[in-house]
Scaffold this motif. Structure first.
Motif, PDB file in Angstrom:
ATOM      1  N   TYR A 147     116.806 -99.261  62.984  1.00 17.05           N
ATOM      2  CA  TYR A 147     118.065 -99.443  63.699  1.00 17.05           C
ATOM      3  C   TYR A 147     118.001 -98.714  65.050  1.00 17.05           C
ATOM      4  O   TYR A 147     117.333 -97.683  65.173  1.00 17.05           O
ATOM      5  CB  TYR A 147     119.233 -98.884  62.881  1.00 17.05           C
ATOM      6  CG  TYR A 147     119.436 -99.605  61.564  1.00 17.05           C
ATOM      7  CD1 TYR A 147     119.398-100.997  61.497  1.00 17.05           C
ATOM      8  CD2 TYR A 147     119.678 -98.893  60.380  1.00 17.05           C
ATOM      9  CE1 TYR A 147     119.589-101.660  60.278  1.00 17.05           C
ATOM     10  CE2 TYR A 147     119.874 -99.549  59.177  1.00 17.05           C
ATOM     11  CZ  TYR A 147     119.823-100.933  59.121  1.00 17.05           C
ATOM     12  OH  TYR A 147     120.009-101.592  57.933  1.00 17.05           O
ATOM     13  N   ALA A 151     125.664-101.413  60.423  1.00 18.01           N
ATOM     14  CA  ALA A 151     124.217-101.624  60.493  1.00 18.01           C
ATOM     15  C   ALA A 151     123.819-102.937  61.163  1.00 18.01           C
ATOM     16  O   ALA A 151     122.800-103.004  61.857  1.00 18.01           O
ATOM     17  CB  ALA A 151     123.624-101.547  59.081  1.00 18.01           C
ATOM     18  N   PHE A 152     124.603-103.999  60.954  1.00 15.36           N
ATOM     19  CA  PHE A 152     124.265-105.290  61.566  1.00 15.36           C
ATOM     20  C   PHE A 152     124.037-105.153  63.067  1.00 15.36           C
ATOM     21  O   PHE A 152     123.041-105.644  63.607  1.00 15.36           O
ATOM     22  CB  PHE A 152     125.389-106.311  61.298  1.00 15.36           C
ATOM     23  CG  PHE A 152     125.169-107.653  61.945  1.00 15.36           C
ATOM     24  CD1 PHE A 152     124.313-108.579  61.373  1.00 15.36           C
ATOM     25  CD2 PHE A 152     125.805-107.996  63.138  1.00 15.36           C
ATOM     26  CE1 PHE A 152     124.094-109.823  61.967  1.00 15.36           C
ATOM     27  CE2 PHE A 152     125.596-109.232  63.740  1.00 15.36           C
ATOM     28  CZ  PHE A 152     124.736-110.146  63.152  1.00 15.36           C
ATOM     29  N   TRP A 153     124.963-104.456  63.740  1.00 16.61           N
ATOM     30  CA  TRP A 153     124.876-104.335  65.198  1.00 16.61           C
ATOM     31  C   TRP A 153     123.738-103.407  65.610  1.00 16.61           C
ATOM     32  O   TRP A 153     123.080-103.637  66.630  1.00 16.61           O
ATOM     33  CB  TRP A 153     126.227-103.858  65.762  1.00 16.61           C
ATOM     34  CG  TRP A 153     127.354-104.713  65.301  1.00 16.61           C
ATOM     35  CD1 TRP A 153     128.276-104.407  64.340  1.00 16.61           C
ATOM     36  CD2 TRP A 153     127.644-106.065  65.721  1.00 16.61           C
ATOM     37  NE1 TRP A 153     129.133-105.476  64.141  1.00 16.61           N
ATOM     38  CE2 TRP A 153     128.776-106.493  64.969  1.00 16.61           C
ATOM     39  CE3 TRP A 153     127.078-106.944  66.643  1.00 16.61           C
ATOM     40  CZ2 TRP A 153     129.340-107.767  65.132  1.00 16.61           C
ATOM     41  CZ3 TRP A 153     127.636-108.207  66.800  1.00 16.61           C
ATOM     42  CH2 TRP A 153     128.747-108.614  66.049  1.00 16.61           C
ATOM     43  N   ARG A 154     123.497-102.365  64.818  1.00 12.81           N
ATOM     44  CA  ARG A 154     122.386-101.459  65.149  1.00 12.81           C
ATOM     45  C   ARG A 154     121.024-102.150  64.969  1.00 12.81           C
ATOM     46  O   ARG A 154     120.042-101.795  65.628  1.00 12.81           O
ATOM     47  CB  ARG A 154     122.471-100.192  64.287  1.00 12.81           C
ATOM     48  CG  ARG A 154     123.603 -99.256  64.777  1.00 12.81           C
ATOM     49  CD  ARG A 154     123.674 -97.985  63.940  1.00 12.81           C
ATOM     50  NE  ARG A 154     124.273 -98.254  62.639  1.00 12.81           N
ATOM     51  CZ  ARG A 154     123.862 -97.768  61.485  1.00 12.81           C
ATOM     52  NH1 ARG A 154     122.821 -96.951  61.444  1.00 12.81           N
ATOM     53  NH2 ARG A 154     124.482 -98.077  60.368  1.00 12.81           N
ATOM     54  N   ALA A 155     120.974-103.132  64.076  1.00 11.37           N
ATOM     55  CA  ALA A 155     119.706-103.846  63.861  1.00 11.37           C
ATOM     56  C   ALA A 155     119.389-104.790  65.018  1.00 11.37           C
ATOM     57  O   ALA A 155     118.228-104.919  65.431  1.00 11.37           O
ATOM     58  CB  ALA A 155     119.762-104.625  62.545  1.00 11.37           C
ATOM     59  N   ILE A 156     120.417-105.472  65.531  1.00 10.98           N
ATOM     60  CA  ILE A 156     120.137-106.484  66.563  1.00 10.98           C
ATOM     61  C   ILE A 156     120.102-105.880  67.972  1.00 10.98           C
ATOM     62  O   ILE A 156     119.788-106.590  68.940  1.00 10.98           O
ATOM     63  CB  ILE A 156     121.111-107.686  66.509  1.00 10.98           C
ATOM     64  CG1 ILE A 156     122.532-107.309  66.923  1.00 10.98           C
ATOM     65  CG2 ILE A 156     121.097-108.341  65.129  1.00 10.98           C
ATOM     66  CD1 ILE A 156     123.480-108.519  67.029  1.00 10.98           C
ATOM     67  N   TYR A 215     124.636-108.635  52.458  1.00 13.51           N
ATOM     68  CA  TYR A 215     125.330-107.795  53.445  1.00 13.51           C
ATOM     69  C   TYR A 215     126.707-108.371  53.773  1.00 13.51           C
ATOM     70  O   TYR A 215     127.723-107.672  53.784  1.00 13.51           O
ATOM     71  CB  TYR A 215     124.488-107.715  54.720  1.00 13.51           C
ATOM     72  CG  TYR A 215     125.073-106.857  55.816  1.00 13.51           C
ATOM     73  CD1 TYR A 215     124.712-105.517  55.948  1.00 13.51           C
ATOM     74  CD2 TYR A 215     126.004-107.370  56.722  1.00 13.51           C
ATOM     75  CE1 TYR A 215     125.241-104.724  56.951  1.00 13.51           C
ATOM     76  CE2 TYR A 215     126.543-106.575  57.724  1.00 13.51           C
ATOM     77  CZ  TYR A 215     126.157-105.258  57.836  1.00 13.51           C
ATOM     78  OH  TYR A 215     126.688-104.472  58.826  1.00 13.51           O
ATOM     79  N   CYS A 216     126.718-109.684  54.028  1.00 14.68           N
ATOM     80  CA  CYS A 216     127.936-110.342  54.500  1.00 14.68           C
ATOM     81  C   CYS A 216     128.988-110.395  53.395  1.00 14.68           C
ATOM     82  O   CYS A 216     130.181-110.239  53.654  1.00 14.68           O
ATOM     83  CB  CYS A 216     127.576-111.749  54.969  1.00 14.68           C
ATOM     84  SG  CYS A 216     126.002-111.798  55.866  1.00 14.68           S
TER      85      CYS A 216
END
Lengths: 140, 140, 140, 140, 140, 140
Positions: D6, D34-39, D82-83
């Motif tokens: 991330y 986490a989604f935003w930190r991954a992308i 996740y979603c």
């Protein structure tokens, strides 16, 4: 016929007009493709979707042809008629041959098949154990 | 644990032994990956699946990295844990960076989303109408 | 043409007759929709499927329009032509506009896309950490 | 562990910093999901994805709870861990009960099932024929 | 029209000719089905795909009708028009009735629906606890 | 942990009690499987789902093992962990071997792969042309 009428170019105003003009200018088109005319009933969504597509296609290090191949691979997996026709046309405009389109599909074939087996048998991944630890691994 | 036991290398004979040896030699591996050990309960299927993979990866004009990206794109669309881990490992062994893996996923993201809209609204594809008919089309 | 002939209303007897009558009465229809005529080759399945649909649509606290939107969201994700046409007709009969159908599709678009990335990168969910712990969380 | 590290908040600069701050402010969160930190390895993609989500959730006439239900319906159909966790948490924060989550799933169940039959038998849609033509149609 | 032209029989040479002849001989056909003519732009892929299909259909203990039913179940889940038409024709040639095709679809319906609920609610499997431990378990 | 708590047997009353008892009696189980305990928050849905499953499994001419194989084929295609574990357990209870489970998966593999190619290239189905018109056709 689509499930919503299209917002035709002669009826486009404001944000829709602005995005339509950018689509035509950027792509060298005389007519806005149907996908964008269908979603233009929600102008802000139209704008954010178009901005996202430009970002994805115009930035980064992967070349355009690789991105179009990924588009076709995803669309074949999802069975999307519009997207398959649109992005194989795009691939052909980039010089892709019939043999290369079938080569792309052969990869899509293999992995759709092996995905179902891997998931179906709940096979657990183990990192590759190399014969010569300093060599480049080639897992599958 | 997988839903079938693996056919371990020490128990491999005949066709299975032969395919296992070819997998290890071709890939430079000290250990046969779990996918192949799981399907080896059907030796003829193991052989035809391995032959197909070699054919797909080793012939044609698309380079290996493009093929691995297509593998990851399909596996993300199908949500296959084993395949995603295996083929991102393969991409990394070919020098792919974190930023490129996210770039690949951004393309997978866009087309999974737009596939659902195109299919969901039953939008019909129309071949692109170019502003300058002799130019290279760029449909989407 | 469908892959099986339909069991037409004039040929319906017994359980099939009874279910057909209930479909027409409940829905205010002069003709049984094709879905039910196709599956009527198995009368007990027809009955249990119709009972399940009535149960799902007629009980609970979610309103009918929300349920039809969920039907359309699922059908767009699965690319089901019959179901998309049927349930957008149902949404229109409930007063849904073109802009709302595209709004629904924009949500379907975003989550089909972000599902593929979340799964594709194997991102692990962490419960939201609120700035003000007594506030209402808003995770995404 | 996710397939990319991330981009943690302490390492965020420029566009990433700006989007992270907007995510936390808009959502009332102390930590970026986490989604935003991954992308965030692709800052421009991060920005266009976040802009698209804000556009989709914050404009239009469908209420937030309906949009979260559509998110869950799509995520259940795609089996996105996740979603599903993220958006059932969001639904609960909006007051949704266990019974309503199961009610939502019952609709998702029915239409995933009937989609497969409708597509599987290639059933063709016919617009509803009303018993009383001036009445509100209720096709299925 | 397909997205690539077909490699017609009169133009087939070498490996393609050999595979086409084997398809016609094995299947008792006067004409090579379109699937094979479409992928023949990549002769080695054509050969490995045909070899794999023969292996899968001609070896093992499951009978041909069960295998064709599995083909139809997968194709209905994936919504593949060509495959559904091809394999219901195959089932009919093996004596399958309309009622049996709908029976097959009823199973496909139930499990597509219950898959979405099981995954959607993240239900964890527990091995069955038998009332009489020596009896045959019947989990679902 | 599932996304909803289970309705445990000691808390079951009315319709839920009745269905739980029928599940245990019919299946010879000492404990109601988790799937049913998860959906029991909506008692009428629980009842209609259970009725549908009994109808599908207990009527018709396809044998139980074929139906369980179809369940596994669908669940592998959809990547449903609960369903795969449950229905391979069911297949094993019916005497299915490791080799047969892999044989089943080989069919699921082939058709998931060829579905993606057939749809991906928009190949159009043509009814088989038999070498000897009175023979049994064998299309693919």
């Amino acid at each position: 016929m689509a499930l919503v009428p299209y917002v035709e170019e002669e009826d486009a105003t404001g944000v829709v007009r602005e995005v339509y003009d950018d689509i035509k200018r950027t792509r060298g088109l005389a007519r806005v493709p149907a996908f964008w005319r269908a979603i233009a009933h929600r102008p802000e969504y139209l704008r954010s979707e178009w901005t996202k597509l430009r970002t994805i296609l115009e930035t980064g290090t992967l070349d355009r042809r690789t991105k179009e191949m990924i588009a076709v691979a995803v669309s074949a997996t999802n069975n999307c008629d519009y997207c398959l026709r649109s992005h194989t046309d795009a691939l052909r405009a980039l010089g892709t041959t019939d043999a290369e389109i079938v080569e792309l599909m052969s990869v899509v074939d293999f992995f759709n098949g092996s995905n179902a087996v891997s998931s179906g048998l709940r096979i657990e991944y183990e990192p590759p154990v190399l014969a010569e630890p300093d060599a480049q691994p080639d897992p599958a």
